[in-house]
Design a protein around this motif. Structure first.
Motif, PDB file in Angstrom:
ATOM      1  N   GLY A   1       0.811  -1.285   0.046  1.00 26.45           N
ATOM      2  CA  GLY A   1      -0.175   0.043   0.152  1.00 26.45           C
ATOM      3  C   GLY A   1       0.767   1.178   0.058  1.00 26.45           C
TER       4      GLY A   1
ATOM      5  N   GLY B   1       1.643   3.172  -2.599  1.00 24.65           N
ATOM      6  CA  GLY B   1       1.031   4.420  -3.390  1.00 24.65           C
ATOM      7  C   GLY B   1       1.902   4.673  -4.519  1.00 24.65           C
TER       8      GLY B   1
ATOM      9  N   VAL C   1       0.468   4.437  -8.003  1.00 23.03           N
ATOM     10  CA  VAL C   1      -0.524   5.288  -8.315  1.00 23.03           C
ATOM     11  C   VAL C   1      -0.170   6.792  -8.696  1.00 23.03           C
TER      12      VAL C   1
ATOM     13  N   ASP D   1      -4.503   2.112  -9.156  1.00 24.25           N
ATOM     14  CA  ASP D   1      -5.344   2.869  -8.180  1.00 24.25           C
ATOM     15  C   ASP D   1      -5.176   2.017  -6.925  1.00 24.25           C
ATOM     16  N   GLN D   2      -5.950   2.406  -5.719  1.00 28.81           N
ATOM     17  CA  GLN D   2      -5.912   1.841  -4.352  1.00 28.81           C
ATOM     18  C   GLN D   2      -7.261   1.743  -3.810  1.00 28.81           C
TER      19      GLN D   2
ATOM     20  N   GLY E   1      -5.763   0.460   0.920  1.00 32.01           N
ATOM     21  CA  GLY E   1      -4.545   1.173   0.114  1.00 32.01           C
ATOM     22  C   GLY E   1      -4.043   0.161  -0.785  1.00 32.01           C
TER      23      GLY E   1
END
Length: 66
Positions: free
Chosen positions: A12, A14, A17, A25-26, A31
């Protein structure tokens, strides 16, 4: 290019992203990565490669054969 993600490995962070938001995306609740485009258009492919390299968990795999 074909992209796959291993949601079990995803931590997660990120990075994907932020690097290629049209492809990744998360999930809101935790996440974890969500793959939006398993076969991305040519334009974001450089950023998809960067996202895969930057992934701290190694959760993104790319297949660039064929």
């Amino acid at each position: 290019m074909k992209v796959t993600v291993d949601q079990d490995l995803c931590c997660g962070a990120g990075n994907c992203v932020m690097t290629a938001p049209e492809v990744f995306d998360q999930r809101e609740e935790d996440g974890v990565v969500v793959l939006l485009a398993p076969e991305p258009a040519p334009e974001p492919r450089t950023r998809v490669r960067e996202a895969a390299q930057m992934c701290p968990a190694g959760a993104i795999a790319l297949d660039e054969t064929g």
